[in-house]
Design a protein around this motif. Structure first.
Motif, PDB file in Angstrom:
ATOM      1  N   TYR A   1       0.821  -1.206   0.000  1.00 24.89           N
ATOM      2  CA  TYR A   1       0.000   0.000   0.000  1.00 24.89           C
ATOM      3  C   TYR A   1       0.858   1.261   0.000  1.00 24.89           C
ATOM      4  N   LYS A   2       0.418   2.242  -0.778  1.00 25.53           N
ATOM      5  CA  LYS A   2       1.059   3.557  -0.841  1.00 25.53           C
ATOM      6  C   LYS A   2       2.568   3.436  -0.962  1.00 25.53           C
ATOM      7  N   VAL A   3       2.990   2.650  -1.942  1.00 29.69           N
ATOM      8  CA  VAL A   3       4.408   2.390  -2.143  1.00 29.69           C
ATOM      9  C   VAL A   3       4.951   3.266  -3.266  1.00 29.69           C
ATOM     10  N   CYS A   4       6.215   3.575  -3.143  1.00 32.31           N
ATOM     11  CA  CYS A   4       6.949   4.352  -4.119  1.00 32.31           C
ATOM     12  C   CYS A   4       8.260   3.609  -4.350  1.00 32.31           C
ATOM     13  N   PHE A   5       8.802   3.643  -5.552  1.00 33.28           N
ATOM     14  CA  PHE A   5      10.005   2.889  -5.856  1.00 33.28           C
ATOM     15  C   PHE A   5      11.187   3.760  -6.261  1.00 33.28           C
ATOM     16  N   SER A   6      11.006   5.073  -6.199  1.00 33.87           N
ATOM     17  CA  SER A   6      12.062   6.000  -6.600  1.00 33.87           C
ATOM     18  C   SER A   6      11.763   7.370  -6.010  1.00 33.87           C
ATOM     19  N   ASN A   7      12.809   8.149  -5.782  1.00 35.58           N
ATOM     20  CA  ASN A   7      12.613   9.527  -5.331  1.00 35.58           C
ATOM     21  C   ASN A   7      11.934  10.373  -6.395  1.00 35.58           C
ATOM     22  N   HIS A   8      11.993   9.927  -7.640  1.00 40.12           N
ATOM     23  CA  HIS A   8      11.406  10.678  -8.749  1.00 40.12           C
ATOM     24  C   HIS A   8      10.013  10.187  -9.126  1.00 40.12           C
ATOM     25  N   MET A   9       9.476   9.234  -8.388  1.00 38.02           N
ATOM     26  CA  MET A   9       8.129   8.739  -8.661  1.00 38.02           C
ATOM     27  C   MET A   9       7.145   9.762  -8.082  1.00 38.02           C
ATOM     28  N   PRO A  10       6.307  10.380  -8.923  1.00 39.84           N
ATOM     29  CA  PRO A  10       5.484  11.503  -8.472  1.00 39.84           C
ATOM     30  C   PRO A  10       4.310  11.128  -7.557  1.00 39.84           C
ATOM     31  N   VAL A  11       3.888   9.871  -7.578  1.00 40.84           N
ATOM     32  CA  VAL A  11       2.762   9.454  -6.743  1.00 40.84           C
ATOM     33  C   VAL A  11       3.076   8.100  -6.110  1.00 40.84           C
ATOM     34  N   THR A  12       2.353   7.781  -5.043  1.00 41.30           N
ATOM     35  CA  THR A  12       2.435   6.445  -4.475  1.00 41.30           C
ATOM     36  C   THR A  12       1.311   5.615  -5.083  1.00 41.30           C
ATOM     37  N   ILE A  13       1.489   4.299  -5.089  1.00 41.67           N
ATOM     38  CA  ILE A  13       0.475   3.408  -5.641  1.00 41.67           C
ATOM     39  C   ILE A  13       0.243   2.256  -4.674  1.00 41.67           C
ATOM     40  N   ASP A  14      -0.878   1.591  -4.822  1.00 37.60           N
ATOM     41  CA  ASP A  14      -1.148   0.329  -4.139  1.00 37.60           C
ATOM     42  C   ASP A  14      -0.866  -0.758  -5.172  1.00 37.60           C
TER      43      ASP A  14
END
Length: 169
Positions: A84-97
């Motif tokens: 939940y609410k994961v991000c995979f990079s500092n440049h990823m603009p949003v979090t996703i589930d």
């Protein structure tokens, strides 16, 4: 830097419009307490900076990422894992589930999977980030709740891992 930001915004917009449905998730086992887990995601060479025409790659670490296991009834020993609410990079603009569907978990709690296409809610499938060489371990407590989860995988071309402990609700 402006071109990179515009590219990221455009890519995100395309993802929102292109993917509108997710693959079948399987039937969930009712009243099957699998528990929520709180942990850390790490991505090797998942982030980068561009300065003066040079690209510098570095690892990304995301803390306090909640995960959940859901057992599937229509496929023996199969579980979905949702981050939940994961991000995979500092440049990823949003979090996703992000859901990793139909992972094998044997009677000893060993996880395995290969060539799994993850998906994110209404965004749909992410074939570009197909999960390969997924391994890990889940430890269940006496009540069947997930007490700890570790997993390692190749997510697209990035080595990614998650490690977490059962979240007391």
């Amino acid at each position: 830097m402006k071109k990179q930001t515009l590219f990221i915004i455009a890519s995100t917009a395309i993802l929102f419009t292109c993917f509108s449905c997710s693959p079948e998730q399987g039937e969930f086992v009712e009243n099957s307490p699998t528990g929520k887990i709180l942990g850390t995601v790490r991505v090797t060479n998942g982030s980068y900076d561009v300065a003066n025409g040079d690209t510098t790659y570095y690892d990304y670490i995301g803390n306090n990422i909640e995960a959940e296991l859901t057992k599937l009834t229509d496929k023996e020993n199969k579980y979905n894992i949702v981050l939940y609410k994961v991000c995979f990079s500092n440049h990823m603009p949003v979090t996703i589930d992000m859901t990793i569907p139909a992972i094998d978990i044997d009677s000893h709690g060993n996880l395995s999977g290969d060539s799994i296409v993850p998906y994110a809610g209404i965004l749909g499938e992410y074939p570009r980030y197909t999960i390969r060489n997924l391994t890990g371990k889940v430890v269940f407590d006496a009540n069947g709740k997930a007490a700890a989860l570790t997993l390692d995988m190749l997510c697209g071309k990035y080595q990614t891992g998650y490690q977490g402990l059962y979240k007391v609700e």
